[in-house]
Design a protein around this motif. Structure first.
Motif, PDB file in Angstrom:
ATOM      1  N   VAL A   1      41.207  -5.108  17.572  1.00 10.56           N
ATOM      2  CA  VAL A   1      41.143  -3.655  17.541  1.00 10.56           C
ATOM      3  C   VAL A   1      41.915  -3.205  16.312  1.00 10.56           C
ATOM      4  CG1 VAL A   1      41.838  -1.521  18.686  1.00 10.56           C
ATOM      5  CG2 VAL A   1      40.913  -3.430  20.026  1.00 10.56           C
ATOM      6  N   SER A   2      41.251  -2.442  15.437  1.00  7.03           N
ATOM      7  CA  SER A   2      41.826  -2.095  14.135  1.00  7.03           C
ATOM      8  C   SER A   2      41.977  -0.589  13.971  1.00  7.03           C
ATOM      9  CB  SER A   2      40.932  -2.618  13.001  1.00  7.03           C
ATOM     10  OG  SER A   2      40.616  -3.986  13.175  1.00  7.03           O
ATOM     11  N   VAL A   3      43.144  -0.178  13.482  1.00  4.06           N
ATOM     12  CA  VAL A   3      43.346   1.191  13.019  1.00  4.06           C
ATOM     13  C   VAL A   3      43.228   1.157  11.505  1.00  4.06           C
ATOM     14  CG1 VAL A   3      44.922   3.156  12.891  1.00  4.06           C
ATOM     15  CG2 VAL A   3      44.857   1.739  14.951  1.00  4.06           C
TER      16      VAL A   3
ATOM     17  N   ALA B   1      54.405   7.211   7.892  1.00  2.00           N
ATOM     18  CA  ALA B   1      55.545   7.330   8.802  1.00  2.00           C
ATOM     19  C   ALA B   1      55.053   7.420  10.243  1.00  2.00           C
ATOM     20  CB  ALA B   1      56.384   8.548   8.436  1.00  2.00           C
ATOM     21  N   ASN B   2      53.964   8.149  10.445  1.00  6.05           N
ATOM     22  CA  ASN B   2      53.367   8.231  11.779  1.00  6.05           C
ATOM     23  C   ASN B   2      52.712   6.922  12.176  1.00  6.05           C
ATOM     24  OD1 ASN B   2      54.119  10.918  12.195  1.00  6.05           O
ATOM     25  ND2 ASN B   2      52.273  11.708  11.221  1.00  6.05           N
ATOM     26  N   LEU B   3      52.073   6.277  11.208  1.00  5.98           N
ATOM     27  CA  LEU B   3      51.413   5.009  11.497  1.00  5.98           C
ATOM     28  C   LEU B   3      52.450   3.934  11.841  1.00  5.98           C
ATOM     29  CD1 LEU B   3      48.589   3.896  11.698  1.00  5.98           C
ATOM     30  CD2 LEU B   3      48.662   3.327   9.265  1.00  5.98           C
ATOM     31  N   GLN B   4      53.632   4.041  11.258  1.00  2.34           N
ATOM     32  CA  GLN B   4      54.692   3.089  11.584  1.00  2.34           C
ATOM     33  C   GLN B   4      55.075   3.175  13.063  1.00  2.34           C
ATOM     34  OE1 GLN B   4      58.513   3.651   9.639  1.00  2.34           O
ATOM     35  NE2 GLN B   4      58.940   1.463   9.724  1.00  2.34           N
ATOM     36  N   LYS B   5      55.038   4.382  13.619  1.00  2.00           N
ATOM     37  CA  LYS B   5      55.341   4.549  15.043  1.00  2.00           C
ATOM     38  C   LYS B   5      54.301   3.829  15.905  1.00  2.00           C
ATOM     39  CE  LYS B   5      57.467   9.052  14.161  1.00  2.00           C
ATOM     40  NZ  LYS B   5      57.348  10.520  14.365  1.00  2.00           N
ATOM     41  N   VAL B   6      53.028   3.935  15.494  1.00  2.00           N
ATOM     42  CA  VAL B   6      51.966   3.221  16.204  1.00  2.00           C
ATOM     43  C   VAL B   6      52.175   1.713  16.062  1.00  2.00           C
ATOM     44  CG1 VAL B   6      49.467   2.870  16.368  1.00  2.00           C
ATOM     45  CG2 VAL B   6      50.374   5.148  15.809  1.00  2.00           C
ATOM     46  N   TYR B   7      52.510   1.301  14.848  1.00  2.00           N
ATOM     47  CA  TYR B   7      52.768  -0.119  14.574  1.00  2.00           C
ATOM     48  C   TYR B   7      53.896  -0.654  15.459  1.00  2.00           C
ATOM     49  CZ  TYR B   7      54.837  -4.080  12.059  1.00  2.00           C
ATOM     50  OH  TYR B   7      55.389  -5.301  11.740  1.00  2.00           O
TER      51      TYR B   7
ATOM     52  N   PRO C   1      48.742  -8.833  21.172  1.00  2.00           N
ATOM     53  CA  PRO C   1      47.682  -9.685  20.612  1.00  2.00           C
ATOM     54  C   PRO C   1      46.386  -8.896  20.431  1.00  2.00           C
ATOM     55  CG  PRO C   1      48.818 -10.811  22.399  1.00  2.00           C
ATOM     56  CD  PRO C   1      49.300  -9.390  22.426  1.00  2.00           C
ATOM     57  N   GLY C   2      45.706  -9.153  19.317  1.00  2.00           N
ATOM     58  CA  GLY C   2      44.415  -8.524  19.073  1.00  2.00           C
ATOM     59  C   GLY C   2      44.495  -7.158  18.435  1.00  2.00           C
ATOM     60  N   PHE C   3      45.683  -6.733  17.994  1.00  2.00           N
ATOM     61  CA  PHE C   3      45.844  -5.423  17.356  1.00  2.00           C
ATOM     62  C   PHE C   3      46.197  -5.597  15.880  1.00  2.00           C
ATOM     63  CE2 PHE C   3      48.802  -2.143  15.848  1.00  2.00           C
ATOM     64  CZ  PHE C   3      47.977  -1.028  15.929  1.00  2.00           C
ATOM     65  N   GLU C   4      45.647  -4.708  15.026  1.00  2.00           N
ATOM     66  CA  GLU C   4      45.993  -4.738  13.614  1.00  2.00           C
ATOM     67  C   GLU C   4      45.819  -3.357  12.994  1.00  2.00           C
ATOM     68  OE1 GLU C   4      43.340  -7.497  11.717  1.00  2.00           O
ATOM     69  OE2 GLU C   4      41.590  -6.191  11.962  1.00  2.00           O
ATOM     70  N   ILE C   5      46.489  -3.153  11.867  1.00  3.20           N
ATOM     71  CA  ILE C   5      46.339  -1.943  11.061  1.00  3.20           C
ATOM     72  C   ILE C   5      45.862  -2.365   9.684  1.00  3.20           C
ATOM     73  CG2 ILE C   5      47.517   0.029  10.025  1.00  3.20           C
ATOM     74  CD1 ILE C   5      49.548  -0.112  12.314  1.00  3.20           C
ATOM     75  N   LEU C   6      44.853  -1.661   9.175  1.00  3.64           N
ATOM     76  CA  LEU C   6      44.301  -1.949   7.854  1.00  3.64           C
ATOM     77  C   LEU C   6      44.466  -0.716   6.972  1.00  3.64           C
ATOM     78  CD1 LEU C   6      40.971  -3.703   8.952  1.00  3.64           C
ATOM     79  CD2 LEU C   6      43.242  -4.728   8.604  1.00  3.64           C
TER      80      LEU C   6
ATOM     81  N   LYS D   1      48.138  -4.872   7.498  1.00  2.69           N
ATOM     82  CA  LYS D   1      47.660  -5.362   6.209  1.00  2.69           C
ATOM     83  C   LYS D   1      47.431  -4.201   5.248  1.00  2.69           C
ATOM     84  CE  LYS D   1      45.641  -9.593   8.006  1.00  2.69           C
ATOM     85  NZ  LYS D   1      46.586 -10.454   7.281  1.00  2.69           N
ATOM     86  N   PHE D   2      47.978  -4.332   4.049  1.00  2.00           N
ATOM     87  CA  PHE D   2      47.739  -3.390   2.966  1.00  2.00           C
ATOM     88  C   PHE D   2      46.755  -4.062   2.013  1.00  2.00           C
ATOM     89  CE2 PHE D   2      51.623  -2.024   4.878  1.00  2.00           C
ATOM     90  CZ  PHE D   2      51.643  -0.641   4.722  1.00  2.00           C
ATOM     91  N   LEU D   3      45.577  -3.449   1.877  1.00  2.00           N
ATOM     92  CA  LEU D   3      44.447  -4.120   1.236  1.00  2.00           C
ATOM     93  C   LEU D   3      44.064  -3.473  -0.091  1.00  2.00           C
ATOM     94  CD1 LEU D   3      42.254  -4.502   4.439  1.00  2.00           C
ATOM     95  CD2 LEU D   3      43.645  -6.280   3.351  1.00  2.00           C
ATOM     96  N   THR D   4      43.665  -4.318  -1.042  1.00  3.77           N
ATOM     97  CA  THR D   4      43.146  -3.856  -2.314  1.00  3.77           C
ATOM     98  C   THR D   4      41.872  -4.623  -2.636  1.00  3.77           C
ATOM     99  OG1 THR D   4      43.690  -3.415  -4.641  1.00  3.77           O
ATOM    100  CG2 THR D   4      44.487  -5.498  -3.713  1.00  3.77           C
ATOM    101  N   GLY D   5      41.108  -4.093  -3.581  1.00  2.51           N
ATOM    102  CA  GLY D   5      39.841  -4.710  -3.964  1.00  2.51           C
ATOM    103  C   GLY D   5      39.128  -3.834  -4.967  1.00  2.51           C
TER     104      GLY D   5
END
Length: 203
Positions: free
Chosen positions: A65-67, A84-90, A97-102, A131-135
Motif C-alpha cells: 500500500v503506497s502513499v 511535515a504532515n507526511l512524516q506524521k503518517v510515516y 509490513p506492506g506500507f510505503e511512501i513514494l 523512498k525519495f525518487l528521481t528519474g
C-alpha cells in the motif's frame, strides 16, 4: 410454553439475521474504498532511482500500500508543510509490513540521489519505507498526470519546474488508485490514516 419459546427463539433469530444484514450491507461496506480512474486503470511501468541509488520499478509496488506525492527539495513553503504532515503518517505506519511512501521529485536535474538522501535525513526516513525518487523529468510529470491522476500542469513560467499540487494518492496492492488527500488538510490526513489499514487488510 414450548410454543412460546419456539416463537421467541424464532424472533431472536430473525432479529439477528436483520442485524447481520445491516452490518454487512451498511457498516462493513462503508469501510470499502472505491477504485478510482477508468475501469482497469493501474499505475503503469516505470524505472526510477531512490535516495540510496537503487532502482525502483512498478514491480516493487506490487503487494504494498503506497502513499504517493510529488515535491522538490528546494520548495520554500508547500513541500515542507506537506512533508511535515507526511512524516506524521510515516511515524504511525513505518513498522507496518506492506506500507510505503513514494516521494517523487519534480526537479530531477537538481535532486540527485545524494541530494534526496540528505533531504530525507531531516525526516529520519528509512529508505526501505519512505523512498525519495528521481528519474527522467518528462516521465515523472507523465506519471503524476496519467498514472497517479494527481491534477497538476507543466508550467514553464515557474522556473521551468513542473507545478505540482498538494494532493497525495493512495495506491493499493494491485497498483490501483483508491483515494486522494490534501497533504495540507488535517481532516484529509486523518482520513488517510483511517484508510491505509483498510487497504492493508485487503487480499
Amino acid at each position: 410454553m414450548k410454543r412460546y419459546f419456539w416463537i421467541a427463539g424464532l424472533g431472536i433469530f430473525i432479529l439477528l439475521l436483520f442485524a447481520g444484514f445491516y452490518y454487512f450491507t451498511y457498516v462493513h461496506q462503508s469501510d470499502k474504498l472505491p477504485v478510482l480512474g477508468n475501469p482497469g486503470h493501474v499505475v503503469g511501468d516505470f524505472s526510477f532511482t531512490d535516495q540510496t541509488g537503487q532502482p525502483f520499478t512498478q514491480q516493487d509496488m506490487n503487494g504494498k500500500v503506497s502513499v504517493v506525492e510529488f515535491f522538490y527539495t528546494t520548495c520554500p513553503d508547500l513541500c515542507p508543510r506537506m512533508n511535515a504532515n507526511l512524516q506524521k503518517v510515516y511515524e504511525k505506519f513505518k513498522h507496518t509490513p506492506g506500507f510505503e511512501i513514494l516521494s517523487h521529485t519534480v526537479n530531477p536535474a537538481h535532486d540527485t540521489p545524494p541530494v534526496l538522501a540528505k533531504y530525507a535525513e531531516q525526516y529520519d526516513a528509512d529508505p526501505r519505507v519512505w523512498k525519495f525518487l528521481t528519474g527522467p523529468a518528462q516521465k515523472i510529470y507523465s506519471m503524476a498526470e496519467n498514472d497517479y491522476l494527481i491534477g497538476s500542469v507543466d508550467s514553464a513560467h515557474v522556473s521551468g519546474l513542473f507545478v505540482h499540487s498538494q494532493w497525495w494518492a493512495l495506491v493499493d496492492k494491485h497498483r490501483r488508485i483508491r483515494g486522494f488527500y490534501d497533504g495540507t488538510n488535517p481532516q484529509d490526513i486523518s482520513k488517510l490514516e483511517h484508510d491505509i489499514p483498510i487497504l492493508l487488510k485487503e487480499k
